[in-house]
Design a protein around this motif. Structure first.
Motif, PDB file in Angstrom:
ATOM      1  N   GLU A 150       0.808  -1.228   0.000  1.00  0.00           N
ATOM      2  CA  GLU A 150       0.000   0.000   0.000  1.00  0.00           C
ATOM      3  C   GLU A 150       0.840   1.277   0.000  1.00  0.00           C
ATOM      4  O   GLU A 150       0.530   2.241   0.700  1.00  0.00           O
ATOM      5  N   PHE A 151       1.902   1.308  -0.804  1.00  0.00           N
ATOM      6  CA  PHE A 151       2.736   2.504  -0.869  1.00  0.00           C
ATOM      7  C   PHE A 151       2.070   3.641  -1.644  1.00  0.00           C
ATOM      8  O   PHE A 151       2.606   4.751  -1.660  1.00  0.00           O
ATOM      9  N   GLY A 152       0.939   3.390  -2.247  1.00  0.00           N
ATOM     10  CA  GLY A 152       0.181   4.472  -2.865  1.00  0.00           C
ATOM     11  C   GLY A 152      -0.398   5.434  -1.854  1.00  0.00           C
ATOM     12  O   GLY A 152      -0.789   6.558  -2.203  1.00  0.00           O
ATOM     13  N   HIS A 153      -0.435   5.022  -0.585  1.00  0.00           N
ATOM     14  CA  HIS A 153      -1.003   5.865   0.467  1.00  0.00           C
ATOM     15  C   HIS A 153       0.068   6.552   1.311  1.00  0.00           C
ATOM     16  O   HIS A 153      -0.226   7.046   2.403  1.00  0.00           O
ATOM     17  N   LEU A 154       1.297   6.595   0.811  1.00  0.00           N
ATOM     18  CA  LEU A 154       2.315   7.393   1.490  1.00  0.00           C
ATOM     19  C   LEU A 154       1.882   8.856   1.545  1.00  0.00           C
ATOM     20  O   LEU A 154       1.194   9.342   0.647  1.00  0.00           O
ATOM     21  N   GLU A 155       2.296   9.556   2.580  1.00  0.00           N
ATOM     22  CA  GLU A 155       1.987  10.984   2.667  1.00  0.00           C
ATOM     23  C   GLU A 155       2.974  11.769   1.808  1.00  0.00           C
ATOM     24  O   GLU A 155       4.193  11.573   1.879  1.00  0.00           O
ATOM     25  N   LEU A 156       2.454  12.627   0.981  1.00  0.00           N
ATOM     26  CA  LEU A 156       3.272  13.433   0.093  1.00  0.00           C
ATOM     27  C   LEU A 156       2.746  14.865   0.136  1.00  0.00           C
ATOM     28  O   LEU A 156       1.627  15.131  -0.287  1.00  0.00           O
ATOM     29  N   GLY A 157       3.537  15.770   0.706  1.00  0.00           N
ATOM     30  CA  GLY A 157       3.100  17.156   0.812  1.00  0.00           C
ATOM     31  C   GLY A 157       1.857  17.322   1.662  1.00  0.00           C
ATOM     32  O   GLY A 157       1.018  18.190   1.387  1.00  0.00           O
ATOM     33  N   GLY A 158       1.708  16.476   2.677  1.00  0.00           N
ATOM     34  CA  GLY A 158       0.569  16.575   3.574  1.00  0.00           C
ATOM     35  C   GLY A 158      -0.691  15.904   3.072  1.00  0.00           C
ATOM     36  O   GLY A 158      -1.744  16.025   3.695  1.00  0.00           O
ATOM     37  N   ALA A 159      -0.591  15.184   1.946  1.00  0.00           N
ATOM     38  CA  ALA A 159      -1.772  14.524   1.374  1.00  0.00           C
ATOM     39  C   ALA A 159      -1.435  13.080   1.019  1.00  0.00           C
ATOM     40  O   ALA A 159      -0.267  12.696   0.920  1.00  0.00           O
ATOM     41  N   ASP A 160      -2.474  12.295   0.835  1.00  0.00           N
ATOM     42  CA  ASP A 160      -2.319  10.928   0.361  1.00  0.00           C
ATOM     43  C   ASP A 160      -1.728  10.980  -1.055  1.00  0.00           C
ATOM     44  O   ASP A 160      -2.250  11.656  -1.934  1.00  0.00           O
ATOM     45  N   ALA A 161      -0.625  10.259  -1.281  1.00  0.00           N
ATOM     46  CA  ALA A 161       0.094  10.355  -2.556  1.00  0.00           C
ATOM     47  C   ALA A 161      -0.801  10.065  -3.757  1.00  0.00           C
ATOM     48  O   ALA A 161      -0.684  10.727  -4.796  1.00  0.00           O
ATOM     49  N   GLU A 162      -1.702   9.087  -3.629  1.00  0.00           N
ATOM     50  CA  GLU A 162      -2.508   8.741  -4.797  1.00  0.00           C
ATOM     51  C   GLU A 162      -3.489   9.852  -5.173  1.00  0.00           C
ATOM     52  O   GLU A 162      -3.915   9.941  -6.327  1.00  0.00           O
ATOM     53  N   LEU A 163      -3.838  10.711  -4.221  1.00  0.00           N
ATOM     54  CA  LEU A 163      -4.717  11.833  -4.553  1.00  0.00           C
ATOM     55  C   LEU A 163      -4.002  12.857  -5.429  1.00  0.00           C
ATOM     56  O   LEU A 163      -4.650  13.625  -6.153  1.00  0.00           O
ATOM     57  N   LEU A 164      -2.684  12.860  -5.384  1.00  0.00           N
ATOM     58  CA  LEU A 164      -1.894  13.793  -6.172  1.00  0.00           C
ATOM     59  C   LEU A 164      -1.378  13.182  -7.468  1.00  0.00           C
ATOM     60  O   LEU A 164      -1.335  13.854  -8.500  1.00  0.00           O
ATOM     61  N   ALA A 165      -0.975  11.904  -7.412  1.00  0.00           N
ATOM     62  CA  ALA A 165      -0.206  11.344  -8.523  1.00  0.00           C
ATOM     63  C   ALA A 165      -0.864  10.173  -9.241  1.00  0.00           C
ATOM     64  O   ALA A 165      -0.280   9.644 -10.194  1.00  0.00           O
ATOM     65  N   ALA A 166      -2.044   9.745  -8.833  1.00  0.00           N
ATOM     66  CA  ALA A 166      -2.731   8.694  -9.583  1.00  0.00           C
ATOM     67  C   ALA A 166      -3.161   9.224 -10.950  1.00  0.00           C
ATOM     68  O   ALA A 166      -3.273  10.433 -11.163  1.00  0.00           O
ATOM     69  N   ASP A 167      -3.402   8.318 -11.881  1.00  0.00           N
ATOM     70  CA  ASP A 167      -3.851   8.739 -13.210  1.00  0.00           C
ATOM     71  C   ASP A 167      -5.210   9.437 -13.124  1.00  0.00           C
ATOM     72  O   ASP A 167      -5.518  10.318 -13.940  1.00  0.00           O
ATOM     73  N   ARG A 168      -6.001   9.055 -12.154  1.00  0.00           N
ATOM     74  CA  ARG A 168      -7.295   9.717 -11.972  1.00  0.00           C
ATOM     75  C   ARG A 168      -7.112  11.208 -11.687  1.00  0.00           C
ATOM     76  O   ARG A 168      -7.882  12.040 -12.165  1.00  0.00           O
ATOM     77  N   ALA A 169      -6.084  11.568 -10.908  1.00  0.00           N
ATOM     78  CA  ALA A 169      -5.818  12.975 -10.620  1.00  0.00           C
ATOM     79  C   ALA A 169      -5.476  13.728 -11.901  1.00  0.00           C
ATOM     80  O   ALA A 169      -5.895  14.882 -12.093  1.00  0.00           O
ATOM     81  N   ARG A 170      -4.720  13.089 -12.784  1.00  0.00           N
ATOM     82  CA  ARG A 170      -4.390  13.712 -14.064  1.00  0.00           C
ATOM     83  C   ARG A 170      -5.646  14.022 -14.865  1.00  0.00           C
ATOM     84  O   ARG A 170      -5.792  15.112 -15.449  1.00  0.00           O
ATOM     85  N   GLU A 171      -6.574  13.068 -14.869  1.00  0.00           N
ATOM     86  CA  GLU A 171      -7.792  13.242 -15.654  1.00  0.00           C
ATOM     87  C   GLU A 171      -8.748  14.249 -15.009  1.00  0.00           C
ATOM     88  O   GLU A 171      -9.268  15.144 -15.680  1.00  0.00           O
ATOM     89  N   VAL A 172      -8.972  14.111 -13.708  1.00  0.00           N
ATOM     90  CA  VAL A 172      -9.934  14.974 -13.017  1.00  0.00           C
ATOM     91  C   VAL A 172      -9.475  16.427 -13.011  1.00  0.00           C
ATOM     92  O   VAL A 172     -10.273  17.352 -13.211  1.00  0.00           O
ATOM     93  N   GLU A 173      -8.173  16.641 -12.807  1.00  0.00           N
ATOM     94  CA  GLU A 173      -7.642  18.003 -12.755  1.00  0.00           C
ATOM     95  C   GLU A 173      -7.203  18.519 -14.121  1.00  0.00           C
ATOM     96  O   GLU A 173      -6.714  19.642 -14.232  1.00  0.00           O
ATOM     97  N   ASP A 174      -7.372  17.688 -15.150  1.00  0.00           N
ATOM     98  CA  ASP A 174      -7.017  18.056 -16.517  1.00  0.00           C
ATOM     99  C   ASP A 174      -5.564  18.529 -16.587  1.00  0.00           C
ATOM    100  O   ASP A 174      -5.251  19.588 -17.156  1.00  0.00           O
ATOM    101  N   LEU A 175      -4.667  17.742 -16.004  1.00  0.00           N
ATOM    102  CA  LEU A 175      -3.248  18.082 -15.971  1.00  0.00           C
ATOM    103  C   LEU A 175      -2.587  17.734 -17.307  1.00  0.00           C
ATOM    104  O   LEU A 175      -2.947  16.743 -17.954  1.00  0.00           O
ATOM    105  N   SER A 176      -1.624  18.537 -17.701  1.00  0.00           N
ATOM    106  CA  SER A 176      -0.800  18.180 -18.854  1.00  0.00           C
ATOM    107  C   SER A 176       0.106  17.024 -18.454  1.00  0.00           C
ATOM    108  O   SER A 176       0.302  16.746 -17.264  1.00  0.00           O
TER     109      SER A 176
END
Length: 267
Positions: A150-176
């Motif tokens: 479960e290393f996807g749930h490491l804390e990164l910048g005060g947040a759950d890493a997967e909330l920042l770096a999962a592919d879903r975040a790329r799509e939802v936030e429309d990131l380049s």
């Protein structure tokens, strides 16, 4: 020995009979939509619907998107909370009438990749990461699975890493791709600092677009895309079920030793 592998995903439940010694699907996959909400009873029925399309298998391996200990699902980050502490292996076994082994979905994908894909014949510490709705992880030391990391749930910048770096975040936030790759790089560097793996294997749907973001990553560890794609979970589940059938019991795959005899063709 033919074993049925079934992969429970966020949008679909898919399965096929597998030859676990070769890592090959023996028939076309069958897929049904994942029920919404994905509660225990509904998902069990979806798995039963897939299993009913096949015969001639001795046991069943099922992946689950969460921690699985001794056949019990201990977490449910991306599925219905009714799965927390559910005796999943027992419930599937009772419904399907066959011995069922349940393991984490990223662990299953990693088992397949280390046996027949991008991690084949690699020694030392190997890490499989799946970027999708969340970030799944699977860790292997000299071919032995260390389950439920479960290393996807490491804390990164005060947040759950997967909330920042999962592919879903790329799509939802429309990131380049550049914006998203910067987040992935930050995450991978954090993992490098903690574990110093010899190889990253990247799976999930985004692995098919690795050329768009791999060149943007500045990390020390070699990184390669997964090769078995959408079949990895099915194949890994079957391998785990095969080892469980030969070992202490159907509900506990234990320490899975990856030992492939022959390579399988790419999916």
């Amino acid at each position: 020995m033919t074993i049925l592998g079934i992969d429970i995903g966020g949008s679909g439940v898919k399965g096929a009979p597998v030859d676990p010694a070769r890592g090959e699907l023996l028939a076309e996959r069958v897929r049904v939509p994942t029920p919404q909400p994905a509660d225990v009873d509904s998902v069990i029925e979806a798995v039963a619907e897939v299993a009913a399309q096949f015969d001639g298998f001795g046991s069943i391996g099922v992946t689950f998107p969460g921690v699985v200990v001794d056949g019990v699902t201990r977490s449910a980050a991306n599925v219905d909370k009714s799965w927390v502490d559910a005796p999943a292996a027992q419930l599937f076994t009772e419904r399907l009438g066959k011995p069922v082994t349940v393991l984490n979905d990223a662990d299953a994908a990693g088992v397949a990749e280390v046996a027949f894909g991008a991690g084949r014949d690699q020694s030392g510490l190997i890490m499989m990461l799946t970027f999708g709705t969340g970030i799944g992880s699977a860790l292997f030391l000299d071919g032995v699975l260390i389950p439920n990391t479960e290393f996807g749930h490491l804390e990164l910048g005060g947040a759950d890493a997967e909330l920042l770096a999962a592919d879903r975040a790329r799509e939802v936030e429309d990131l380049s791709w550049e914006q998203w790759a910067a987040r992935v790089e930050r995450y991978l560097r954090h993992v490098e600092m903690l574990l110093s793996p010899r190889l990253f294997i990247v799976g999930g749907g985004v692995s098919k677009k690795s050329e768009k973001f791999f060149p943007l990553l500045d990390i020390r560890t070699p990184i390669v895309p997964a090769t078995l794609l959408n079949n990895a979970g099915i194949i890994g589940a079957a391998i785990a079920a095969g080892q469980a059938a030969a070992g202490p019991g159907p509900q506990d795959p234990g320490a899975i030793q990856v030992d492939a005899a022959e390579p399988a063709p790419q999916a």
